[in-house]
Design an enzyme around this catalytic site. Structure first.
Site, short mmCIF file in Angstrom:
data_model
loop_
_atom_site.label_atom_id
_atom_site.label_comp_id
_atom_site.label_asym_id
_atom_site.label_seq_id
_atom_site.Cartn_x
_atom_site.Cartn_y
_atom_site.Cartn_z
N SER A 184 16.94 -17.93 -13.23
CA SER A 184 17.54 -18.87 -12.26
C SER A 184 16.41 -19.39 -11.36
N GLY A 230 0.79 -1.23 0.00
CA GLY A 230 0.00 0.00 0.00
C GLY A 230 0.82 1.28 0.00
N GLY A 280 2.34 3.12 -5.86
CA GLY A 280 1.56 2.77 -7.05
C GLY A 280 0.07 2.57 -6.79
N LEU A 281 -0.44 1.44 -7.26
CA LEU A 281 -1.88 1.17 -7.18
C LEU A 281 -2.32 0.95 -5.74
N TYR A 287 -2.97 -11.16 -18.08
CA TYR A 287 -2.32 -12.37 -18.60
C TYR A 287 -2.35 -13.54 -17.61
C1 LIG Z 1 5.12 -4.18 -23.00
C2 LIG Z 1 5.25 -3.05 -21.99
C3 LIG Z 1 4.73 -3.41 -20.66
C4 LIG Z 1 4.49 -2.26 -19.75
C5 LIG Z 1 3.55 -2.52 -18.64
C6 LIG Z 1 2.41 -3.42 -18.99
C7 LIG Z 1 1.56 -3.74 -17.83
C8 LIG Z 1 0.48 -4.75 -18.12
C9 LIG Z 1 0.44 -5.93 -17.20
C10 LIG Z 1 1.23 -5.68 -16.01
C11 LIG Z 1 1.34 -6.52 -15.00
C12 LIG Z 1 2.12 -6.11 -13.87
C13 LIG Z 1 2.43 -6.92 -12.94
C14 LIG Z 1 3.29 -6.52 -11.81
O1 LIG Z 1 3.43 -7.30 -10.95
S1 LIG Z 1 4.05 -4.98 -11.73
C15 LIG Z 1 4.78 -4.90 -10.10
C16 LIG Z 1 6.18 -4.59 -10.22
N1 LIG Z 1 6.71 -4.23 -8.92
C17 LIG Z 1 7.70 -4.88 -8.35
O2 LIG Z 1 8.26 -5.81 -8.91
C18 LIG Z 1 8.10 -4.39 -6.99
C19 LIG Z 1 8.90 -5.39 -6.19
N2 LIG Z 1 10.04 -5.93 -6.94
C20 LIG Z 1 11.26 -6.20 -6.37
O3 LIG Z 1 11.48 -5.99 -5.21
C21 LIG Z 1 12.32 -6.80 -7.26
O4 LIG Z 1 12.16 -6.38 -8.58
C22 LIG Z 1 12.29 -8.37 -7.24
C23 LIG Z 1 13.47 -8.89 -8.12
C24 LIG Z 1 10.98 -8.93 -7.76
C25 LIG Z 1 12.48 -8.93 -5.83
O5 LIG Z 1 13.53 -8.30 -5.16
P1 LIG Z 1 14.57 -9.16 -4.25
O6 LIG Z 1 13.84 -10.09 -3.40
O7 LIG Z 1 15.48 -8.16 -3.62
O8 LIG Z 1 15.30 -10.02 -5.34
P2 LIG Z 1 16.81 -10.06 -5.85
O9 LIG Z 1 17.66 -10.61 -4.76
O10 LIG Z 1 17.20 -8.75 -6.46
O11 LIG Z 1 16.69 -11.12 -7.04
C26 LIG Z 1 16.19 -12.44 -6.79
C27 LIG Z 1 16.60 -13.31 -7.95
O12 LIG Z 1 16.04 -12.81 -9.16
C28 LIG Z 1 17.07 -12.50 -10.11
N3 LIG Z 1 16.69 -11.32 -10.88
C29 LIG Z 1 16.38 -10.10 -10.39
N4 LIG Z 1 16.11 -9.25 -11.39
C30 LIG Z 1 16.24 -9.96 -12.53
C31 LIG Z 1 16.10 -9.62 -13.92
N5 LIG Z 1 15.74 -8.40 -14.32
N6 LIG Z 1 16.34 -10.58 -14.84
C32 LIG Z 1 16.69 -11.83 -14.47
N7 LIG Z 1 16.83 -12.22 -13.15
C33 LIG Z 1 16.62 -11.29 -12.21
C34 LIG Z 1 18.28 -12.22 -9.24
O13 LIG Z 1 19.49 -12.36 -9.99
C35 LIG Z 1 18.11 -13.28 -8.16
O14 LIG Z 1 18.47 -14.55 -8.65
P3 LIG Z 1 19.91 -15.21 -8.29
O15 LIG Z 1 20.94 -14.30 -8.91
O16 LIG Z 1 19.87 -16.56 -8.92
O17 LIG Z 1 20.02 -15.25 -6.79
N1 LIG Z 2 0.77 -1.08 -12.95
C1 LIG Z 2 0.26 -1.96 -13.81
O1 LIG Z 2 0.23 -1.72 -15.03
C2 LIG Z 2 -0.28 -3.24 -13.34
C3 LIG Z 2 -0.14 -3.67 -12.04
N2 LIG Z 2 -0.70 -4.86 -11.67
C4 LIG Z 2 -0.66 -5.31 -10.29
O2 LIG Z 2 -0.96 -4.23 -9.46
C5 LIG Z 2 -0.33 -4.41 -8.19
C6 LIG Z 2 0.41 -3.16 -7.81
O3 LIG Z 2 1.45 -2.91 -8.78
P1 LIG Z 2 2.05 -1.46 -8.99
O4 LIG Z 2 1.45 -0.51 -8.05
O5 LIG Z 2 2.00 -1.17 -10.43
O6 LIG Z 2 3.59 -1.72 -8.64
P2 LIG Z 2 4.46 -1.35 -7.33
O7 LIG Z 2 5.81 -1.89 -7.60
O8 LIG Z 2 4.32 0.09 -7.02
O9 LIG Z 2 3.74 -2.17 -6.18
C7 LIG Z 2 4.20 -3.39 -5.67
C8 LIG Z 2 4.16 -3.32 -4.18
O10 LIG Z 2 4.43 -4.62 -3.65
C9 LIG Z 2 5.22 -4.45 -2.48
N3 LIG Z 2 6.00 -5.67 -2.26
C10 LIG Z 2 6.89 -6.26 -3.09
N4 LIG Z 2 7.45 -7.34 -2.51
C11 LIG Z 2 6.88 -7.45 -1.30
C12 LIG Z 2 7.04 -8.36 -0.23
N5 LIG Z 2 7.89 -9.38 -0.31
N6 LIG Z 2 6.29 -8.18 0.89
C13 LIG Z 2 5.41 -7.15 0.98
N7 LIG Z 2 5.23 -6.26 0.00
C14 LIG Z 2 5.94 -6.39 -1.13
C15 LIG Z 2 6.13 -3.26 -2.79
O11 LIG Z 2 6.54 -2.60 -1.59
P3 LIG Z 2 7.98 -2.85 -0.89
O12 LIG Z 2 9.01 -2.72 -1.95
O13 LIG Z 2 8.00 -1.82 0.19
O14 LIG Z 2 7.92 -4.24 -0.32
C16 LIG Z 2 5.20 -2.38 -3.60
O15 LIG Z 2 4.57 -1.44 -2.76
C17 LIG Z 2 0.52 -5.66 -8.32
O16 LIG Z 2 -0.19 -6.77 -7.85
C18 LIG Z 2 0.70 -5.78 -9.81
O17 LIG Z 2 0.94 -7.10 -10.20
C19 LIG Z 2 -1.37 -5.65 -12.55
C20 LIG Z 2 -1.50 -5.28 -13.83
C21 LIG Z 2 -1.00 -4.02 -14.34
#
Ligand SMILES: CCCCCCCCC/C=C/C=C/C(=O)SCCNC(=O)CCNC(=O)[C@H](O)C(C)(C)COP(=O)(O)OP(=O)(O)OC[C@H]1O[C@@H](n2cnc3c(N)ncnc32)[C@H](O)[C@@H]1OP(=O)(O)O
Ligand SMILES: NC(=O)C1=CN([C@@H]2O[C@H](COP(=O)(O)OP(=O)(O)OC[C@H]3O[C@@H](n4cnc5c(N)ncnc54)[C@H](OP(=O)(O)O)[C@@H]3O)[C@@H](O)[C@H]2O)C=CC1
Length: 323
Positions: A145, A55, A58-59, A187
């Site tokens: 990985s 929370g 983003g969303l 998706y």
């Molecule tokens: C066509 C245009 C598209 C534009 C948008 C379209 C939207 C439509 C549909 C959208 C859907 C959206 C869905 C979503 O979920 S959006 C939400 C996105 N938000 C987040 O991801 C926020 C939280 N993310 C994170 O904290 C990190 O990104 C994380 C990697 C997911 C997790 O962090 P952490 O636990 O710290 O992990 P790491 O230790 O960094 O990495 C873990 C292992 O993953 C490997 N890795 C990390 N990044 C990559 C990468 N880019 N490519 C390949 N591998 C990756 C990393 O190396 C670690 O593996 P290991 O090395 O084997 O240990």
């Molecule tokens: N934006 C888009 O176009 C779309 C988004 N979605 C979905 O909408 C939702 C919100 O995405 P959006 O706001 O765009 O992206 P954000 O990256 O802003 O939101 C993701 C949130 O998840 C939290 N989060 C990640 N890992 C953990 C964890 N291990 N424990 C607790 N919290 C965690 C992050 O906070 P922190 O780093 O502090 O942990 C962050 O606030 C997601 O479910 C995403 O899949 C779906 C379709 C389209």
């Protein structure tokens, strides 16, 4: 073909210039302006406690803002406490309603249990639970990985399950009803290359929510799902469109010609979590400006064919009569 494709791109850029548009929306998007106000009546969530994972940004932040404007006491939880605290302060100063920030890594069931303990002392158990936290990045599947796979599926599927089960069990124990909402994506239904861990985990979340909608109605629990299409947030776009080059193609295939807005998503989430939706459970609401059906239909690219080109093709097709 080259000539046709040149004609198409000239027509397209003319459309954009003549409408004086910023890049990022098509001319006909003016027919679908986003309404940014709060949709439900004021105080729809008075005396309600809302728990939102992710929370702080983003969303999740947008949903917390709207629910707080509607009178809810919100609890927002994720890993980064400083981000959560800043968001909580911002929302509270705007709405005058309390917003609590709790650190919680949803991948860790003990951390989830501890977070729920803290929430129970602060606000009591929640009436509304929104599983919104997620992780994602684009990556060819052959480059993933085991830990990369795990990092996404642990947040999305296991995290949602840990939060839902922990809260569900306690609510059942206390004989309290609640609304559960999960944010998945379009998706989750089709699968998608280059985000296989996210697609697999989101599909799992949908199966979990549909299962519990059937099983836990008897405890007063509703379970619904929103599948958003693209909505510009830093978290999503920095990981899914790191160069910014994919956005235009995405907008071109959205029939309403624009991205969604966080406020629109927040209004839908508020409605599904409210008493106005008390007969809605097990529902999957696609929220994507028509993108999913637009990508699915075999002939939908024919939108680009101009009237002159249609004239020519129609003549060609008619000339086959009797053949
Ligand atoms: C066509 C245009 C598209 C534009 C948008 C379209 C939207 C439509 C549909 C959208 C859907 C959206 C869905 C979503 O979920 S959006 C939400 C996105 N938000 C987040 O991801 C926020 C939280 N993310 C994170 O904290 C990190 O990104 C994380 C990697 C997911 C997790 O962090 P952490 O636990 O710290 O992990 P790491 O230790 O960094 O990495 C873990 C292992 O993953 C490997 N890795 C990390 N990044 C990559 C990468 N880019 N490519 C390949 N591998 C990756 C990393 O190396 C670690 O593996 P290991 O090395 O084997 O240990
Ligand atoms: N934006 C888009 O176009 C779309 C988004 N979605 C979905 O909408 C939702 C919100 O995405 P959006 O706001 O765009 O992206 P954000 O990256 O802003 O939101 C993701 C949130 O998840 C939290 N989060 C990640 N890992 C953990 C964890 N291990 N424990 C607790 N919290 C965690 C992050 O906070 P922190 O780093 O502090 O942990 C962050 O606030 C997601 O479910 C995403 O899949 C779906 C379709 C389209």
């Amino acid at each position: 073909l080259t000539l046709l494709s040149q004609q198409f791109s000239q027509t397209e850029s003319w459309f954009h210039r003549s409408a004086g548009l910023q890049s990022g929306s098509a001319p006909h998007s003016q027919l679908f302006p986003p309404a940014e106000g709060v949709m439900l009546p004021p105080e729809s969530f008075k005396n309600r406690v809302v728990f939102i994972t992710g929370g702080g940004t983003g969303l999740g932040r947008a949903m917390a803002t709207v629910l707080s404007q509607l009178g809810a006491q919100c609890v927002i939880a994720s890993r980064k406490l400083d981000v959560l605290q800043q968001t909580a302060e911002d929302i509270c100063s705007r709405t005058g309603n309390k917003v609590h920030a709790l650190q919680c890594d949803v991948r860790d069931p003990q951390a989830v249990s501890h977070c729920v303990d803290q929430m129970t002392s602060l606000t009591g158990l929640p009436d509304v639970i929104i599983n919104n936290a997620a992780g994602n990045f684009i990556c060819p599947s052959e480059r993933l990985s085991p830990n990369a796979w795990k990092s996404i599926t642990d947040i999305v599927l296991n995290g949602t399950a840990f939060v839902t089960l922990e809260l569900g069990k306690r609510l059942i124990q206390d004989q309290r009803g609640a609304s559960f909402l999960a944010i998945t994506t379009i998706y989750a239904e089709s699968g998608s290359g280059f985000v296989a861990p996210s697609a697999s985990a989101k599909a799992g979340v949908e199966a979990l929510y549909k299962s519990l909608a059937a099983e836990w109605g008897r405890y007063g629990h509703r379970f619904n799902i929103i599948q958003p299409g693209p909505i510009k947030t830093k978290g999503a776009f920095s990981r899914l469109d790191p160069t910014g080059k994919f956005e235009k193609g995405m907008i071109d295939r959205i029939p309403t010609g624009r991205l969604g807005t966080p406020a629109e998503l927040a209004n839908l989430a508020a409605y599904l979590s409210s008493d106005y939706a008390s007969w809605i459970s097990g529902a999957v609401m696609r929220f994507d400006g028509g993108e999913y059906v637009s990508m699915a239909g075999e002939f939908n690219d024919l939108r680009r064919v101009t009237p002159d080109q249609w004239k020519m093709m129609e003549a060609m097709i008619r000339s086959t009569k009797g053949s």
